[in-house]
Scaffold this active site. Structure first.
Site, PDB file in Angstrom:
ATOM      1  N   TYR A 196      -4.172 -15.054  11.779  1.00  0.00           N
ATOM      2  CA  TYR A 196      -4.575 -16.127  12.684  1.00  0.00           C
ATOM      3  C   TYR A 196      -4.583 -15.610  14.130  1.00  0.00           C
ATOM      4  O   TYR A 196      -4.311 -14.437  14.379  1.00  0.00           O
ATOM      5  CB  TYR A 196      -3.698 -17.368  12.459  1.00  0.00           C
ATOM      6  CG  TYR A 196      -3.870 -17.880  11.043  1.00  0.00           C
ATOM      7  CD1 TYR A 196      -5.128 -18.276  10.584  1.00  0.00           C
ATOM      8  CD2 TYR A 196      -2.804 -17.886  10.137  1.00  0.00           C
ATOM      9  CE1 TYR A 196      -5.321 -18.687   9.274  1.00  0.00           C
ATOM     10  CE2 TYR A 196      -2.991 -18.298   8.819  1.00  0.00           C
ATOM     11  CZ  TYR A 196      -4.252 -18.697   8.394  1.00  0.00           C
ATOM     12  OH  TYR A 196      -4.461 -19.086   7.095  1.00  0.00           O
ATOM     13  N   ARG A 239       6.602 -21.251  -2.283  1.00  0.00           N
ATOM     14  CA  ARG A 239       6.188 -21.723  -3.612  1.00  0.00           C
ATOM     15  C   ARG A 239       7.375 -22.154  -4.459  1.00  0.00           C
ATOM     16  O   ARG A 239       7.295 -23.146  -5.191  1.00  0.00           O
ATOM     17  CB  ARG A 239       5.388 -20.625  -4.315  1.00  0.00           C
ATOM     18  CG  ARG A 239       4.031 -20.420  -3.673  1.00  0.00           C
ATOM     19  CD  ARG A 239       3.390 -19.127  -4.086  1.00  0.00           C
ATOM     20  NE  ARG A 239       4.082 -17.961  -3.553  1.00  0.00           N
ATOM     21  CZ  ARG A 239       3.671 -16.712  -3.676  1.00  0.00           C
ATOM     22  NH1 ARG A 239       2.536 -16.463  -4.328  1.00  0.00           N
ATOM     23  NH2 ARG A 239       4.349 -15.713  -3.152  1.00  0.00           N
ATOM     24  N   LEU A 247       8.277 -14.097  -2.305  1.00  0.00           N
ATOM     25  CA  LEU A 247       8.764 -13.914  -3.670  1.00  0.00           C
ATOM     26  C   LEU A 247      10.279 -13.722  -3.740  1.00  0.00           C
ATOM     27  O   LEU A 247      10.775 -12.836  -4.438  1.00  0.00           O
ATOM     28  CB  LEU A 247       8.015 -12.780  -4.369  1.00  0.00           C
ATOM     29  CG  LEU A 247       6.597 -13.174  -4.804  1.00  0.00           C
ATOM     30  CD1 LEU A 247       5.906 -12.030  -5.539  1.00  0.00           C
ATOM     31  CD2 LEU A 247       6.624 -14.415  -5.711  1.00  0.00           C
ATOM     32  N   CYS A 262       1.042 -25.295   4.709  1.00  0.00           N
ATOM     33  CA  CYS A 262      -0.125 -26.133   4.977  1.00  0.00           C
ATOM     34  C   CYS A 262      -0.339 -27.096   3.820  1.00  0.00           C
ATOM     35  O   CYS A 262      -0.241 -26.708   2.654  1.00  0.00           O
ATOM     36  CB  CYS A 262      -1.385 -25.282   5.066  1.00  0.00           C
ATOM     37  SG  CYS A 262      -1.415 -24.183   6.476  1.00  0.00           S
TER      38      CYS A 262
HETATM   39  C1  LIG Z   1       0.885 -24.091  -0.180  1.00  0.00           C
HETATM   40  C2  LIG Z   1       1.227 -23.030   0.812  1.00  0.00           C
HETATM   41  C3  LIG Z   1       0.961 -23.232   2.153  1.00  0.00           C
HETATM   42  C4  LIG Z   1       1.314 -22.266   3.118  1.00  0.00           C
HETATM   43  N1  LIG Z   1       1.145 -22.527   4.440  1.00  0.00           N
HETATM   44  C5  LIG Z   1       1.672 -21.690   5.360  1.00  0.00           C
HETATM   45  C6  LIG Z   1       1.744 -22.058   6.722  1.00  0.00           C
HETATM   46  O1  LIG Z   1       1.412 -23.179   7.111  1.00  0.00           O
HETATM   47  N2  LIG Z   1       2.241 -21.142   7.603  1.00  0.00           N
HETATM   48  C7  LIG Z   1       2.698 -19.912   7.189  1.00  0.00           C
HETATM   49  O2  LIG Z   1       3.133 -19.125   8.013  1.00  0.00           O
HETATM   50  N3  LIG Z   1       2.690 -19.576   5.897  1.00  0.00           N
HETATM   51  C8  LIG Z   1       2.226 -20.439   4.982  1.00  0.00           C
HETATM   52  N4  LIG Z   1       2.294 -20.125   3.651  1.00  0.00           N
HETATM   53  C9  LIG Z   1       3.001 -18.900   3.269  1.00  0.00           C
HETATM   54  C10 LIG Z   1       4.456 -19.217   2.956  1.00  0.00           C
HETATM   55  O3  LIG Z   1       5.123 -19.787   4.066  1.00  0.00           O
HETATM   56  C11 LIG Z   1       5.223 -17.973   2.479  1.00  0.00           C
HETATM   57  O4  LIG Z   1       5.314 -17.055   3.534  1.00  0.00           O
HETATM   58  C12 LIG Z   1       4.549 -17.299   1.287  1.00  0.00           C
HETATM   59  O5  LIG Z   1       4.093 -18.251   0.343  1.00  0.00           O
HETATM   60  C13 LIG Z   1       5.499 -16.336   0.591  1.00  0.00           C
HETATM   61  O6  LIG Z   1       6.671 -17.007   0.189  1.00  0.00           O
HETATM   62  P1  LIG Z   1       6.907 -17.511  -1.330  1.00  0.00           P
HETATM   63  O7  LIG Z   1       6.779 -16.306  -2.214  1.00  0.00           O
HETATM   64  O8  LIG Z   1       8.301 -18.082  -1.324  1.00  0.00           O
HETATM   65  O9  LIG Z   1       5.870 -18.522  -1.642  1.00  0.00           O
HETATM   66  C14 LIG Z   1       1.911 -21.061   2.697  1.00  0.00           C
HETATM   67  C15 LIG Z   1       2.140 -20.850   1.332  1.00  0.00           C
HETATM   68  C16 LIG Z   1       1.820 -21.809   0.405  1.00  0.00           C
HETATM   69  C17 LIG Z   1       2.142 -21.566  -1.043  1.00  0.00           C
END
Ligand SMILES: Cc1cc2nc3c(=O)[nH]c(=O)nc-3n(C[C@H](O)[C@H](O)[C@H](O)COP(=O)(O)O)c2cc1C
Length: 380
Positions: free
Chosen positions: A192, A334, A311, A35
């Site tokens: 959601y 991230r 992560l 998002c």
């Molecule tokens: C800025 C941001 C926006 C996110 N928006 C969504 C989203 O639109 N839909 C979703 O399923 N997860 C969303 N997430 C979760 C990520 O897709 C992901 O599942 C979560 O951050 C864990 O992965 P990571 O450790 O690589 O960040 C968002 C995460 C971040 C950091």
């Protein structure tokens, strides 16, 4: 390029191709939906072109556009993206056209509905429920149970509402098809709307859409079936699930497995294994790869392709997840914001090739001239 000492070493799985139905991915790296809270009335803006544009240059196998609402009250915040009318469709068409000038990275979109978590403030505004008198709206949900105890209750959806809502999802699928998007992920995670139907924490209905597991799965499965039927047969459609609510008595991995089997029977192409989001009582043991065991179990028990997420930050870590057969694809969120060229650096670390725009070919490190494959670059 690979060290000669490594001759004979198997090519990294992270950079091996993978097919989702008719869509070929050049590697197993997925940019997770994120998002941006930067839409206006649901319409994509120049921010989306810049944000998605930088990610589209980074060499991943698949890029997901953020959670996109199928109706205005299905947005998480007033800044969330939508795909519910001609204006929202035209705005995304513009973004996708711009991306296509720069990259042929496969583009997917995550479609969803925020349910009772709708009408939130943007994260940088505190992220709390915004009441209608302050510019928000009354959210809808399976039951009139608020996300936080002190909040005003959402409106419980009637049976007629459910039929209309399914049609909203279908309409958004048709628009996504027209825009030329190549994959759809249905958002059934993170507390959601569709997750609210699945979880006994949010779903207190006493009709055919609440109660036992079969009833709680009914609406998400009806939505999946209707969306799948409206999406071109060669294009893939998967589902992001929260594999557990991390709350005793909530949704859990065993129920997720039943749901995944039911989705598979209806033509689902992948499960994206996330967790949490439905209850403030959740207690999540966050750590490197903390959701990978969920992906692994779903893959082993259903045979469905799975995306591991959460992560995963290091190339060797991602490679180990795939090599151990715990997942088919890895998604980063991230880590991609931090380093939009994560896939380039992973390819360099693992001794693989990765796609880069020809304008950037000269960026290949001296010791890894062939990082981007054969890249003739003449000058005089
Ligand atoms: C800025 C941001 C926006 C996110 N928006 C969504 C989203 O639109 N839909 C979703 O399923 N997860 C969303 N997430 C979760 C990520 O897709 C992901 O599942 C979560 O951050 C864990 O992965 P990571 O450790 O690589 O960040 C968002 C995460 C971040 C950091």
């Amino acid at each position: 390029m690979p060290d000669p000492a490594d001759a004979g070493r198997a090519a990294p799985m992270l950079f091996s191709p993978f097919a989702l139905r008719g869509l070929s991915l050049t590697n197993r790296i997925v940019v997770s939906p994120m998002c941006q809270y930067s839409a206006i009335d649901g319409c994509a803006t120049d921010w989306h072109t810049i944000h998605l544009g930088q990610l589209a240059l980074g060499g991943a196998g698949l890029l997901f556009i953020e959670a996109t609402a199928v109706e205005p009250i299905g947005r998480i915040t007033a800044g969330c993206l939508g795909l519910w009318d001609d204006a929202t469709e035209a705005s995304l068409t513009r973004v996708v056209r711009a991306l296509r000038l720069a990259s042929d990275m496969p583009l997917g979109i995550q479609l969803g509905h925020a349910g009772r978590k709708g009408s939130s403030g943007r994260p940088w505004e505190g992220g709390q429920l915004v009441p209608p008198e302050a510019g928000g709206w009354q959210p809808v949900a399976p039951s009139a149970v608020p996300h936080l105890e002190h909040e005003a209750a959402p409106r419980a959806l009637s049976l007629a509402d459910l039929g209309a809502l399914t049609q909203r999802f279908v309409d958004a699928v048709r628009r996504a098809a027209r825009i030329g998007l190549q994959a759809i992920e249905i958002h059934a995670a993170h507390g959601y709307l569709l997750h609210q139907f699945l979880s006994p924490i949010a779903n207190r209905r006493t009709d055919a859409y609440g109660g036992d597991l079969e009833n709680r799965m009914r609406f998400p499965l009806e939505v999946f079936e209707a969306m799948r039927a409206a999406w071109p047969a060669e294009r893939p459609m998967g589902v992001r699930v929260s594999c557990t609510d991390w709350v005793d008595g909530g949704w859990d991995l065993e129920q997720t497995l039943t749901f995944a089997h039911a989705l598979k029977a209806r033509g689902c192409d992948w499960i994206d294994a996330s967790s949490g989001g439905v209850s403030p009582r959740q207690s999540i043991p966050v750590g490197p790869g903390y959701q990978v065991p969920f992906a692994s179990r779903i893959r082993a028990e259903t045979g469905l392709p799975v995306i591991a997420v959460g992560l995963i930050t290091e190339a060797a870590q991602a490679e180990a997840v795939l090599a151990a057969g715990q997942a088919d694809l890895v998604a980063l969120a991230r880590g991609m914001l931090y380093d939009p060229r994560w896939a380039w650096h992973a390819a360099a670390a693992l001794g693989a090739h990765v796609c880069a725009p020809r304008q950037y070919w000269r960026a290949a490190p001296r010791e890894q001239r062939e990082l981007f494959g054969p890249t003739p670059f003449g000058q005089r």
